[in-house]
Design an enzyme around this catalytic site. Structure first.
Site, PDB file in Angstrom:
ATOM      1  N   LYS A 104      -2.517  -9.633   2.940  1.00 32.52           N
ATOM      2  CA  LYS A 104      -1.866  -9.135   4.155  1.00 32.52           C
ATOM      3  C   LYS A 104      -0.452  -9.673   4.175  1.00 32.52           C
ATOM      4  CE  LYS A 104      -3.206  -6.780   7.838  1.00 32.52           C
ATOM      5  NZ  LYS A 104      -4.345  -5.871   7.896  1.00 32.52           N
TER       6      LYS A 104
HETATM    7  N1  GLU Z   1      -3.966  -2.244   7.637  1.00 31.87           N
HETATM    8  C1  GLU Z   1      -5.206  -1.606   7.365  1.00 31.87           C
HETATM    9  C2  GLU Z   1      -6.355  -2.572   7.529  1.00 31.87           C
HETATM   10  O1  GLU Z   1      -6.245  -3.589   8.167  1.00 31.87           O
HETATM   11  C3  GLU Z   1      -5.202  -0.881   6.023  1.00 31.87           C
HETATM   12  C4  GLU Z   1      -4.920  -1.746   4.853  1.00 31.87           C
HETATM   13  C5  GLU Z   1      -4.725  -0.952   3.556  1.00 31.87           C
HETATM   14  O2  GLU Z   1      -4.854   0.247   3.596  1.00 31.87           O
HETATM   15  O3  GLU Z   1      -4.469  -1.595   2.547  1.00 31.87           O
HETATM   16  O4  GLU Z   1      -7.434  -2.346   7.050  1.00 31.87           O
END
Ligand code: GLU
Length: 416
Positions: A104
């Site tokens: 993240k």
């Molecule tokens: N931000 C989204 C999540 O928390 C998608 C993450 C992604 O597609 O890599 O799952």
């Protein structure tokens, strides 16, 4: 709520690891991220001033594949939050069985306070700063709160400039014109409703006329509300940062979606029978289904006892605290956990990445069918496993995920 976001993650990891009798060495690996990058991002603002923003990228695990996870632009972004969200991505990808680890990133900024050009310069500088540790085979960012397809397009351009070759597979959630996937924007909300549908089917309950409240009306909540409405549910309340709308007779969701598309928020929408409701009141409504699809830490020790829903399906990441879990369980509330319920987003991202790597693009029906299959299969795996061991769906989902990640670590062996 006890402790930080990351302590919340550790609480769940600990509980599941104890039941699994996980090797303490593997637990130690899983309890800390593999790599974290902190960076200061200078940006020339429109008035010529230099502003410096704090940025992060945390890779929790690459045991099962390249790290994967979104980028958040928000004022509460900090190392602790990014670490928690990165770890959730590891479990999420493992639960649905897509070949990724977890990551993240984020920048501590209020994106609504920047001009479009400032936002673009910040994004490009952030992509440049984390470029050494990301890439289509290493770590693939995506949108999260405060970021969108346009920002992913700028991000892709910046990374491509750094490596000297067009690299659409470095980031997902891009505009369709830059290699984005049909159905990606709707994938999280769609996945939330696939798990809801499967939950109701194993319980033998019909969605027809079921009362439902949705917190959050962004990409996740608005799509989930639309699908719930389409399934014949009575969506009585929705909310976003601007406040909430309530009608015990059911809201006209397509009309509210239209209003939100035109005005960015649901505030200002009016119709006969619709009254205002706060976000806190929405959570405590006497509804059958509650979908928290906004921020983390919404259902906590102080309000969990007042939750009346029979079923909670977590569209957001971390909407329920570990302490609240215990209270909900005692009340017999069934909760489909975030690492399962909202995994449709990253599954949609996986499809986008596969299409980018192959330069071969799918129809929206192909995307949606594959998403449905993966989400339904994951739901039943978690349901069957949890029922067999008489555990909550959350603990069951964590155990399945931890098993998959620890198996990969063991099979690979520790380097050197
Ligand atoms: N931000 C989204 C999540 O928390 C998608 C993450 C992604 O597609 O890599 O799952």
């Amino acid at each position: 709520m006890a402790g930080s976001q990351y302590e919340q993650v550790l609480a769940r990891l600990r509980e599941a690891s104890e039941i699994l009798k996980l090797d303490p060495g593997i637990y130690k690996i899983l309890a800390e991220p593999e790599r974290t990058l902190e960076t200061s991002l200078p940006v020339v603002m429109d008035d010529g001033r230099i502003e410096v923003f704090q940025g992060y990228r945390c890779q929790h695990s690459t045991a099962r594949g390249p790290a994967k996870g979104g980028v958040r632009f928000a004022l509460d972004v900090c190392l602790d939050e990014v670490k928690a969200l990165a770890s959730w991505m590891t479990w999420k990808c493992a639960v649905v069985g897509i070949p990724y680890g977890g990551a993240k990133g984020g920048v501590c900024v209020d994106p609504t306070k920047l001009s479009k050009n400032e936002l673009m310069r910040l994004t490009k500088r952030y992509a440049y700063a984390i470029a050494p540790i990301i890439g289509p085979e290493k770590d693939i960012p995506a949108p999260d709160m405060g970021t969108n397809a346009e920002i992913m397009g700028w991000f892709m351009d910046s990374y491509s400039a750094v490596v000297g070759t067009l690299s659409p597979g470095v980031v997902t959630g891009k505009p369709i014109s830059l290699g984005g996937s049909l159905g990606r924007r709707e994938a999280t909300g769609r996945g939330v409703m696939v798990t809801t549908r499967e939950l109701l089917s194993v319980l033998g309950v019909s969605p027809q006329g079921m009362t439902c409240a949705v917190q959050g009306f962004g990409n996740v909540g608005s799509v989930a509300a639309e699908i719930a409405h389409g399934m014949g549910m009575k969506v009585v309340a929705v909310s976003d940062i601007s406040g909430g709308l309530y009608n015990p007779a059911g809201l006209d969701i397509p009309a509210i979606v239209k209003h939100a598309a035109e005005h960015t928020v649901i505030a200002g929408y009016s119709a006969p029978g619709v009254t205002a409701i706060s976000n806190a009141e929405l959570l405590e409504l006497d509804v059958e289904l509650l979908i928290p699809a906004a921020l983390q830490s919404q259902i906590v020790e102080s309000n969990a006892d007042r939750i009346k829903a029979k079923y909670i399906v977590e569209g957001a990441n971390g909407p329920t605290s570990a302490e609240a879990d215990k209270i909900l369980e005692k009340k017999g509330i069934i909760c489909v956990p975030d690492i399962l319920a909202n995994a449709g987003g990253v599954t949609g991202s996986y499809f986008e990445w596969v299409q980018n790597l192959q330069n071969f693009y799918w129809t929206e029906t192909e995307v949606n069918t594959r998403l449905d299959n993966i989400m339904a299969k994951a739901f039943h795996e978690v349901w069957d496993f949890s029922k067999k061991l008489n555990l909550s769906l959350r603990t069951g989902a964590y155990m399945l995920a931890i098993n998959k990640v620890s198996e990969a670590i063991r099979m690979r062996g520790i380097y050197p």
